[in-house]
Design a protein around this motif. Structure first.
Motif, PDB file in Angstrom:
ATOM      1  N   UNK A  58       8.849  38.033  50.290  1.00  0.00           N
ATOM      2  CA  UNK A  58       7.571  37.770  50.958  1.00  0.00           C
ATOM      3  C   UNK A  58       7.704  37.996  52.464  1.00  0.00           C
ATOM      4  N   UNK A  59       8.776  37.497  53.048  1.00  0.00           N
ATOM      5  CA  UNK A  59       8.996  37.671  54.492  1.00  0.00           C
ATOM      6  C   UNK A  59       9.165  39.148  54.839  1.00  0.00           C
ATOM      7  N   UNK A  60       9.875  39.886  54.005  1.00  0.00           N
ATOM      8  CA  UNK A  60      10.080  41.309  54.267  1.00  0.00           C
ATOM      9  C   UNK A  60       8.767  42.079  54.165  1.00  0.00           C
ATOM     10  N   UNK A  61       7.942  41.730  53.186  1.00  0.00           N
ATOM     11  CA  UNK A  61       6.645  42.392  53.033  1.00  0.00           C
ATOM     12  C   UNK A  61       5.755  42.096  54.236  1.00  0.00           C
ATOM     13  N   UNK A  62       5.712  40.849  54.656  1.00  0.00           N
ATOM     14  CA  UNK A  62       4.884  40.470  55.812  1.00  0.00           C
ATOM     15  C   UNK A  62       5.363  41.180  57.074  1.00  0.00           C
ATOM     16  N   UNK A  63       6.671  41.240  57.273  1.00  0.00           N
ATOM     17  CA  UNK A  63       7.223  41.912  58.442  1.00  0.00           C
ATOM     18  C   UNK A  63       6.887  43.398  58.425  1.00  0.00           C
ATOM     19  N   UNK A  64       7.014  44.018  57.269  1.00  0.00           N
ATOM     20  CA  UNK A  64       6.695  45.441  57.148  1.00  0.00           C
ATOM     21  C   UNK A  64       5.207  45.684  57.387  1.00  0.00           C
ATOM     22  N   UNK A  65       4.363  44.824  56.854  1.00  0.00           N
ATOM     23  CA  UNK A  65       2.918  44.976  57.041  1.00  0.00           C
ATOM     24  C   UNK A  65       2.553  44.875  58.513  1.00  0.00           C
ATOM     25  N   UNK A  66       3.237  44.003  59.241  1.00  0.00           N
ATOM     26  CA  UNK A  66       3.000  43.882  60.686  1.00  0.00           C
ATOM     27  C   UNK A  66       3.319  45.178  61.427  1.00  0.00           C
ATOM     28  N   UNK A  67       4.125  46.018  60.810  1.00  0.00           N
ATOM     29  CA  UNK A  67       4.516  47.295  61.423  1.00  0.00           C
ATOM     30  C   UNK A  67       3.704  48.464  60.865  1.00  0.00           C
ATOM     31  N   UNK A  68       2.671  48.147  60.093  1.00  0.00           N
ATOM     32  CA  UNK A  68       1.809  49.193  59.552  1.00  0.00           C
ATOM     33  C   UNK A  68       2.279  49.805  58.248  1.00  0.00           C
ATOM     34  N   UNK A  69       3.276  49.199  57.618  1.00  0.00           N
ATOM     35  CA  UNK A  69       3.790  49.711  56.353  1.00  0.00           C
ATOM     36  C   UNK A  69       2.830  49.334  55.227  1.00  0.00           C
ATOM     37  N   UNK A  70       2.568  50.288  54.337  1.00  0.00           N
ATOM     38  CA  UNK A  70       1.684  50.033  53.203  1.00  0.00           C
ATOM     39  C   UNK A  70       2.416  50.031  51.869  1.00  0.00           C
ATOM     40  N   UNK A  71       3.655  50.474  51.848  1.00  0.00           N
ATOM     41  CA  UNK A  71       4.450  50.463  50.621  1.00  0.00           C
ATOM     42  C   UNK A  71       5.862  50.018  50.968  1.00  0.00           C
ATOM     43  N   UNK A  72       6.297  48.923  50.361  1.00  0.00           N
ATOM     44  CA  UNK A  72       7.650  48.404  50.571  1.00  0.00           C
ATOM     45  C   UNK A  72       8.382  48.491  49.239  1.00  0.00           C
ATOM     46  N   UNK A  73       9.557  49.075  49.249  1.00  0.00           N
ATOM     47  CA  UNK A  73      10.359  49.155  48.030  1.00  0.00           C
ATOM     48  C   UNK A  73      11.625  48.330  48.207  1.00  0.00           C
ATOM     49  N   UNK A  74      12.030  47.676  47.131  1.00  0.00           N
ATOM     50  CA  UNK A  74      13.230  46.847  47.108  1.00  0.00           C
ATOM     51  C   UNK A  74      14.171  47.394  46.045  1.00  0.00           C
ATOM     52  N   UNK A  75      15.477  47.169  46.209  1.00  0.00           N
ATOM     53  CA  UNK A  75      16.417  47.589  45.173  1.00  0.00           C
ATOM     54  C   UNK A  75      16.209  46.799  43.879  1.00  0.00           C
ATOM     55  N   UNK A  76      16.581  47.428  42.788  1.00  0.00           N
ATOM     56  CA  UNK A  76      16.510  46.728  41.513  1.00  0.00           C
ATOM     57  C   UNK A  76      17.381  45.477  41.580  1.00  0.00           C
ATOM     58  N   UNK A  77      17.027  44.471  40.860  1.00  0.00           N
ATOM     59  CA  UNK A  77      17.750  43.200  40.777  1.00  0.00           C
ATOM     60  C   UNK A  77      17.709  42.376  42.056  1.00  0.00           C
ATOM     61  N   UNK A  78      16.914  42.767  43.030  1.00  0.00           N
ATOM     62  CA  UNK A  78      16.900  42.002  44.279  1.00  0.00           C
ATOM     63  C   UNK A  78      16.266  40.622  44.100  1.00  0.00           C
ATOM     64  N   UNK A  79      15.375  40.450  43.140  1.00  0.00           N
ATOM     65  CA  UNK A  79      14.815  39.114  42.906  1.00  0.00           C
ATOM     66  C   UNK A  79      15.844  38.166  42.302  1.00  0.00           C
ATOM     67  N   UNK A  80      16.722  38.692  41.456  1.00  0.00           N
ATOM     68  CA  UNK A  80      17.701  37.800  40.820  1.00  0.00           C
ATOM     69  C   UNK A  80      19.021  37.743  41.583  1.00  0.00           C
ATOM     70  N   UNK A  81      19.245  38.633  42.497  1.00  0.00           N
ATOM     71  CA  UNK A  81      20.406  38.519  43.374  1.00  0.00           C
ATOM     72  C   UNK A  81      21.644  39.285  42.996  1.00  0.00           C
ATOM     73  N   UNK A  82      21.561  40.270  42.142  1.00  0.00           N
ATOM     74  CA  UNK A  82      22.698  41.164  41.848  1.00  0.00           C
ATOM     75  C   UNK A  82      23.926  40.468  41.281  1.00  0.00           C
ATOM     76  N   UNK A  83      23.782  39.301  40.721  1.00  0.00           N
ATOM     77  CA  UNK A  83      24.931  38.557  40.204  1.00  0.00           C
ATOM     78  C   UNK A  83      25.185  38.985  38.760  1.00  0.00           C
ATOM     79  N   UNK A  84      25.987  40.036  38.584  1.00  0.00           N
ATOM     80  CA  UNK A  84      26.207  40.589  37.254  1.00  0.00           C
ATOM     81  C   UNK A  84      26.846  39.597  36.281  1.00  0.00           C
ATOM     82  N   UNK A  85      27.851  38.806  36.691  1.00  0.00           N
ATOM     83  CA  UNK A  85      28.386  37.810  35.763  1.00  0.00           C
ATOM     84  C   UNK A  85      27.303  36.818  35.311  1.00  0.00           C
ATOM     85  N   UNK A  86      26.455  36.402  36.235  1.00  0.00           N
ATOM     86  CA  UNK A  86      25.376  35.485  35.877  1.00  0.00           C
ATOM     87  C   UNK A  86      24.411  36.146  34.900  1.00  0.00           C
TER      88      UNK A  86
END
Length: 95
Positions: free
Chosen positions: A39-67
């Motif tokens: 949410x913070x990254x999207x808001x920051x990007x929007x403040x800079x005029x960005x209309x599309x923000x992409x994130x890496x896969x698994x970024x919501x869960x945190x890349x913890x493969x053992x988990x």
């Protein structure tokens, strides 16, 4: 009227599409904290005029493969999940 230009001066479809690739400090299994970081990254990007923000896969869960292999429910995000609704709501409200 068919064929007429019905766009207005504030029609965003005529603006260049500004895109950002975002990388957050994701924490394994912390969907709430990682969602807040998105949410913070999207808001920051929007403040800079960005209309599309992409994130890496698994970024919501945190890349913890053992988990992911031992306790997938801590990382599971399904359609309608609160994390996705939150990110979607912020993306929609920022344009």
């Amino acid at each position: 009227m068919a064929g007429d230009d019905v766009t207005t001066g504030d029609d965003r479809r005529r603006e260049p599409l500004r895109v950002a690739a975002a990388q957050i400090e994701a924490v394994g299994g912390d969907l709430v904290g990682n969602t807040a970081a998105h949410v913070a990254a999207i808001a920051s990007a929007a403040d800079r005029g960005v209309r599309l923000v992409v994130f890496p896969e698994l970024s919501l869960c945190g890349y913890d493969y053992p988990l992911l292999t031992t306790d997938v429910t801590r990382c599971e995000v399904t359609p309608g999940d609160p994390a996705l609704r939150t990110v979607g709501r912020v993306a929609g409200s920022t344009g």
